[in-house]
Every structure is written in C-alpha cells, then in structure tokens.
Design an enzyme around this catalytic site. Structure first.
Site, PDB file in Angstrom:
ATOM      1  N   HIS A 425     -34.446 -76.837  59.372  1.00  0.00           N
ATOM      2  CA  HIS A 425     -34.401 -75.715  58.423  1.00  0.00           C
ATOM      3  C   HIS A 425     -34.050 -74.410  59.132  1.00  0.00           C
ATOM      4  O   HIS A 425     -33.112 -73.700  58.749  1.00  0.00           O
ATOM      5  CB  HIS A 425     -35.774 -75.618  57.746  1.00  0.00           C
ATOM      6  CG  HIS A 425     -35.892 -74.552  56.711  1.00  0.00           C
ATOM      7  ND1 HIS A 425     -35.804 -74.817  55.360  1.00  0.00           N
ATOM      8  CD2 HIS A 425     -36.109 -73.216  56.807  1.00  0.00           C
ATOM      9  CE1 HIS A 425     -35.957 -73.694  54.685  1.00  0.00           C
ATOM     10  NE2 HIS A 425     -36.147 -72.705  55.540  1.00  0.00           N
ATOM     11  N   GLU A 426     -34.811 -74.109  60.194  1.00  0.00           N
ATOM     12  CA  GLU A 426     -34.594 -72.838  60.897  1.00  0.00           C
ATOM     13  C   GLU A 426     -33.274 -72.812  61.660  1.00  0.00           C
ATOM     14  O   GLU A 426     -32.652 -71.762  61.795  1.00  0.00           O
ATOM     15  CB  GLU A 426     -35.767 -72.552  61.836  1.00  0.00           C
ATOM     16  CG  GLU A 426     -37.117 -72.427  61.150  1.00  0.00           C
ATOM     17  CD  GLU A 426     -37.143 -71.386  60.036  1.00  0.00           C
ATOM     18  OE1 GLU A 426     -36.272 -70.498  60.008  1.00  0.00           O
ATOM     19  OE2 GLU A 426     -38.043 -71.475  59.182  1.00  0.00           O
ATOM     20  N   HIS A 429     -30.631 -71.634  59.312  1.00  0.00           N
ATOM     21  CA  HIS A 429     -30.587 -70.163  59.288  1.00  0.00           C
ATOM     22  C   HIS A 429     -29.920 -69.634  60.553  1.00  0.00           C
ATOM     23  O   HIS A 429     -29.117 -68.695  60.509  1.00  0.00           O
ATOM     24  CB  HIS A 429     -32.002 -69.588  59.200  1.00  0.00           C
ATOM     25  CG  HIS A 429     -32.671 -69.768  57.882  1.00  0.00           C
ATOM     26  ND1 HIS A 429     -32.094 -69.391  56.692  1.00  0.00           N
ATOM     27  CD2 HIS A 429     -33.885 -70.274  57.557  1.00  0.00           C
ATOM     28  CE1 HIS A 429     -32.924 -69.649  55.703  1.00  0.00           C
ATOM     29  NE2 HIS A 429     -34.014 -70.185  56.198  1.00  0.00           N
ATOM     30  N   HIS A 432     -26.202 -70.086  60.508  1.00  0.00           N
ATOM     31  CA  HIS A 432     -25.651 -69.191  59.479  1.00  0.00           C
ATOM     32  C   HIS A 432     -25.517 -67.779  60.056  1.00  0.00           C
ATOM     33  O   HIS A 432     -24.467 -67.128  59.930  1.00  0.00           O
ATOM     34  CB  HIS A 432     -26.572 -69.194  58.256  1.00  0.00           C
ATOM     35  CG  HIS A 432     -25.967 -68.590  57.032  1.00  0.00           C
ATOM     36  ND1 HIS A 432     -26.620 -68.560  55.817  1.00  0.00           N
ATOM     37  CD2 HIS A 432     -24.774 -67.974  56.814  1.00  0.00           C
ATOM     38  CE1 HIS A 432     -25.851 -67.974  54.923  1.00  0.00           C
ATOM     39  NE2 HIS A 432     -24.728 -67.592  55.499  1.00  0.00           N
TER      40      HIS A 432
END
Length: 636
Positions: A425-426, A429, A432
C-alpha cells in the site's frame, strides 16, 4: 503556491494510515506485539532497515542554513505586493521566488518530520519541527496576497502576460484553477473575516477528538481469560477479530455504552460541524455543503451521486457475504460484532521484511520493468524505515512528494500478513510520489486526495492476485479470498454507506430539519440494515456509530476511499488484460500530478468515475470471489 504542500500531504497520509489500521485486513494484525519484551533502540537496528535522512540534508547545519535563508528572505516577497498585474515580469518573478521558498520549506518539513517520528521523545527533534511549523505560518502570512491578486487581475491581462512570457505558459492550468474559484472568492475584507472565523469552524472536530480520545470514560469488561480490562479504541478493534464470540459481544456493547450515554453531547458536536460547514458554504456562495467540499478538486457532484446510487443498487454481494459468513461461523443470529472475525485463523504465518520485498517484486511485475526498477531503487537506498523501535511513531505512511527529494515510507514491521499489504500500500503511494516529482514542475508536483488511494490499492489488488494464485494450500487460498472480501466490504461498501449517511445528514439540516440523536440513529440503523441485508440483526449499539466516526468531521471525505478503490480495481483489470498499452496509461497516471483535474487524470488512464462501469466491476469481482470461496468450501 502551497507552502504547506508536504505538511498537508503528510496529514492526509496520517488519516489514511488511521483508517487502514482501524478497518484492517487480517485476523490478528491489530496492535500485535512482539513477544520478545522491550522494544529495541535505534542503534540496535542495522542501517539497511533505517531511513537515510542525509538524502535530504547531509548535516543538521545544512538544515539550519536553509531555515535561516527563508527567515531572512521571505520578507522580500513584499516587493511584489500590489504589482502582479503591472507586468508579466513582476508576475513571473513573484511566482518563481515563492516557489524557491516553498521548495526549501518542504525539505525543511520533510527532514524535521521524519526525524521527529523516529523518536517522539526527542526534544531536539520536536523543537526543530515546531520551529519549521512556526516558519511555515510566517511564510503563509507573507504569501497571502499572491492568490487574491492573481484572481483580482483582469483575465485579459493575465492571459496577455501568459502569451507574452513563455515561462508563464506552464502555469496555465494553475491559473485556470484559480480563476475557477473566482466566483467563490470574497473581497479582501470578507476574506480576512473568514480567516478570523476559521478557528471557530474547527471547534466541533477538536472537541470531538479531545472528548472521545482523552476524557470520555470507557467501561471495563472481562477478556477471554477472565481478566478485567478497560475498553479502549485499540482493544475494541482487536476484540472484533477475536474468535471468542462472547468476548466480542461484551467489548462491543461496552464500547458503545458511553456513546449512547453521551448521545446529546455527540449530537451537538455532529450538528455543530455541519453548521460550521453550512456557514462557509453559504458565505462563499455554494449551493450546498457537498458542493463546497467537492469544489476544490473540481469533482462533479454526479461522481458522488453515481457512486452512492450504483452501490445501493448492487448490494446483493454484501448480503451474500453476510449469509455465507454466518453459515461458516455456524451462527443462529448474525450481529455487527460478527462481521470482522476471521473465518480461517489457522492460516496465519510470519512474513519477514526481506521475504516480503521479494514477494512485492514478483506481485507488482505486471506494472512493468520501469516500475520494478524504481521499486528496487527504493529498497536498496534506504527509503524505508522498517522496524518498530523505542519512541518511534506507530502506524505507517508515505511522506508524499517533496520536490528534489525522493519520498520515504515509515513501517512498523510485525511479521503479519497485514504488514505485507501495508508495505504494498505505502509503496504504491511512494511510487506515485516518485513518478510525479520526477515528471512535473513544482507547481504540479503533488496529487489530489481523490486519486491518492488509487496507486496504493492497485498494489494491494496485484498482491492479492499473486498470493491467491501461489497459495500453497486450500486453507491459505480461502484466507486470502476472505482478505479480499473484507477489503471490498470495508473500503468500498462501508465507506459508500458513510458517504450516503453524510449526504443525508447535511441535506436534512440544509432543508431546515432538526438533527437529533433519535433520527440520526434511526437513519444510520436503516442504512446499516439495507447494506448488510436481512441476515443481519442490527443491535441498538450499532445505530450510534454516527457518534464515534471521526471521518464525519472531514467534510465529504470518505467517498474518495470507495471511488479510489473502484478506480484501482478497474486499472488493474486493464493492466492484466491489455498488458503494455494499459501499463503505459497507468504510468502516465502516476506521472500526472496536479497537471490536470483529478477526474480527468483518471479518465486519461481509462477510468470514468462518472460511469457505473468501475463500480459494477467491483461488484462483479466480489461475486467472483464468493463463487471461488464457495467452490473451495465444497471441496473435500
């Protein structure tokens, strides 16, 4: 120019980390503790598992030098005040000077914040963070004239400057976005009044936080071993995963007891927040609180309406999941406190961090060689702080975009499956932010919260697909499917239900009708029943959930979890089906930053959140997973 770019992005990440931990996706991952006793100190952890903050500043003196430079030079901005409309040279000079300050300020924030989070008890680090927060306020004060002056400028003059000065052309979208808000920007005196009123509009939320987290008394109950414990938020969420049903029920009913007892206080805070939003919306000329909340990111109301309507028309998979879960648990009655408990507790196993890096590289391979190469760079160059240590901030986050510096990820590794998903998940980010910062100029080197969760949940989807495909046993595969079903339930259905309730509550008040504990609980209970279906027995306690959810104070925020989740599932499906063309579009999405409005960034990637398609794709995915689970359960 947003001088608090890093600070605000970090705040969003903290909110997301809280949500991720509250509605987590593993049976025993919440508040897990190592059994080895005291936490290690920082110096006991190998450097390869710790952040290298020297990538930001090689020495603390370098940090001090930038701090001093901003302190000494920020007043120079005043020479541009009142002159932005006089020439293209003045306009460009002001913007460039402000950007230079903001670049340095964001680095100061990043270094101070990361240092502070590694040891919350370190007074020097805390002091450094307080200093840069104070400096940020000073910078904000000195830059306050820029946006109002640009907005007040005759549009013909502004576009004439852009045509005349090539370096201003890059700011066209930025200027368009500013001018879009012109109708809702007040004159100088009224804007000053709104600024003065701003602290008052936060009273309801601040009081909610203090009362709920610090002053409200929780009762005590007996745990599974018969020991008397005082209920807390952490113990409540952990208990919901317990396989001891009587313990789940005791904690559940005990947890809600003070919310029911203080229902009038919570009603006052809940409605007080809506009243504050109504004041702001009306003062700025918006038709509703919802329009005012969605306007900053230029999100059409139709996107919100489409989500709520389409989900409400497709609740059957959730009803099916409730029925199946009740059957597997062999329960005569199905209650809210039965919705989180794991169905397959025997499949838990430990995952090392180094093993999980290898898993991620394999699971995210569909995103292409370029993505994987940057992921390896992050792994090899200490962008990630891995292990829990004494004084370190809990939870997990990605630091977001800081121009000229790679993003960092904070973890607190506990060897759980949830840690692997948090890692994926992280890193979503992280990549991105990395692609955005390396592609966009400073003015667009960030991204909206509307798209922030797309990259992170896309990584989770790919990880799930990989793990399910490579499961070594029927039980492991069932556990992973359950994990996926819980993600859809909590991130997609639950957040949409919150969004629908928030919409109803605001409209009820805006229509001149009173909001009372009775009608709030009645409506919440009806929605909960509708979403979970006839198999669910809605306890009275559950109807008071409106009183305890902090996200209802974030002003039409939660719907974005559901839209991001739907968008990510659609993008992953395209990548897995179409290959390189879809990968190219996805990477372009990661690189877009704020160069377009977020709804258009997603459209260009191939997902229209104004259509039913991405919403229905999640519905179809849930039915597919349920089919697969039922098939496995029927195998001998």
């Amino acid at each position: 120019m947003n001088q608090k770019k890093y600070y605000t992005h970090k705040f969003k990440e903290i909110i997301l980390a809280i949500l991720f931990s509250m509605f987590g996706f593993s049976s025993n991952n919440l508040y897990a503790q190592e059994s080895s006793g005291a936490l290690p100190n920082r110096n006991e952890i190998s450097n390869q598992y710790k952040w290298n903050v020297a990538d930001i500043y090689k020495t603390q003196q370098d940090w001090e030098n930038d701090f001093k430079w901003i302190s000494n030079n920020v007043t120079e901005l005043q020479k541009y005040q009142g002159k932005l409309s006089s020439s293209s040279k003045e306009l460009l000079g002001c913007i460039k000077f402000a950007e230079n300050i903001n670049k340095k300020l964001s680095r100061l924030f990043l270094y101070a914040s990361l240092s502070k989070d590694l040891d919350l008890g370190n007074a020097v680090n805390a002091g450094r963070y307080d200093r840069v927060s104070g400096l940020s306020s000073k910078v904000a004060e000195k830059m306050a004239f820029i946006k109002p002056e640009i907005i007040a400028m005759p549009e013909k003059t502004l576009w004439k400057f852009v045509a005349k000065q090539p370096e201003l052309k890059i700011y066209k979208h930025y200027f368009d976005d500013l001018l879009r808000t012109k109708a809702h920007t007040l004159d100088k005196e009224m804007e000053q009044l709104m600024a003065l009123a701003s602290p008052l509009t936060q009273v309801a939320y601040n009081t909610f936080g203090i009362f709920k987290n610090a002053e409200m008394p929780f009762p005590s109950v007996k745990n599974s071993k018969g020991k008397e414990i005082t209920i807390s938020d952490g113990r409540y969420y952990a208990a919901l995963y317990s396989t001891d049903r009587s313990y789940r029920e005791r904690v559940y009913k005990g947890y809600y007891k003070p919310f029911m007892e203080f229902k009038n206080t919570y009603n006052s805070l809940f409605t007080g927040n809506i009243k504050a939003n109504t004041f702001i919306a009306k003062a700025r000329g918006y038709k509703s609180n919802r329009e005012a909340a969605l306007a900053p990111n230029n999100i059409p109301l139709s996107v919100y309406d489409n989500l709520v309507k389409t989900v409400n028309e497709n609740l059957q998979p959730l009803h099916r999941w409730a029925k199946l879960k009740q059957k597997i648990l062999k329960l005569k009655n199905f209650h809210p406190y039965d919705t989180y408990v794991t169905l397959f507790p025997s499949t838990d196993k430990d995952y090392s961090y180094d093993e999980s890096k290898k898993i991620l590289l394999k699971a995210l391979k569909p995103l292409g060689k370029d993505y994987i190469s940057h992921l390896k760079t992050a792994f090899k160059n200490r962008w990630i702080d891995v292990y829990e240590t004494k004084g370190k901030r809990s939870g997990a986050y990605s630091s977001g975009t800081t121009f000229g510096v790679h993003p960092y990820v904070l973890l607190n590794w506990n060897k759980q499956l949830n840690d692997v998903f948090t890692f994926a998940h992280e890193m979503g980010h992280n990549m991105h932010s990395y692609y955005t910062e390396h592609t966009q100029p400073f003015v667009y080197a960030d991204y909206s919260i509307f798209v922030a969760e797309v990259a992170s949940t896309a990584n989770e989807a790919l990880l799930l697909d990989y793990l399910i495909k490579h499961a070594k046993s029927r039980e492991e595969k069932l556990s992973l499917i359950e994990h996926n079903l819980n993600a859809i339930t909590t991130t997609f259905y639950r957040q949409t239900r919150f969004a629908a309730f928030e919409q109803w509550a605001n409209k009820t008040y805006e229509d001149g009708k009173a909001l009372t504990p009775e009608n709030l609980s009645k409506k919440y209970g009806e929605m909960y029943q509708s979403y979970w279906g006839k198999n669910m027995i809605v306890d009275k306690e559950e109807t008071f959930t409106w009183a305890r959810i902090p996200h209802f104070y974030y002003d039409f925020y939660v719907y974005q979890y559901a839209t991001s989740f739907a968008a990510s599932q659609a993008l992953v499906a395209k990548i897995e089906k179409e290959g390189q063309p879809a990968i190219d579009k996805y990477l372009h999405f990661l690189k877009s930053g704020n160069s377009l409005y977020p709804i258009d960034v997603l459209k260009r990637a191939g997902v229209d959140m104004n259509s039913e398609a991405p919403i229905k794709a999640v519905v179809a995915k849930m039915n597919q997973l349920l089919d697969e689970m039922e098939k496995l359960l029927n195998e001998k």
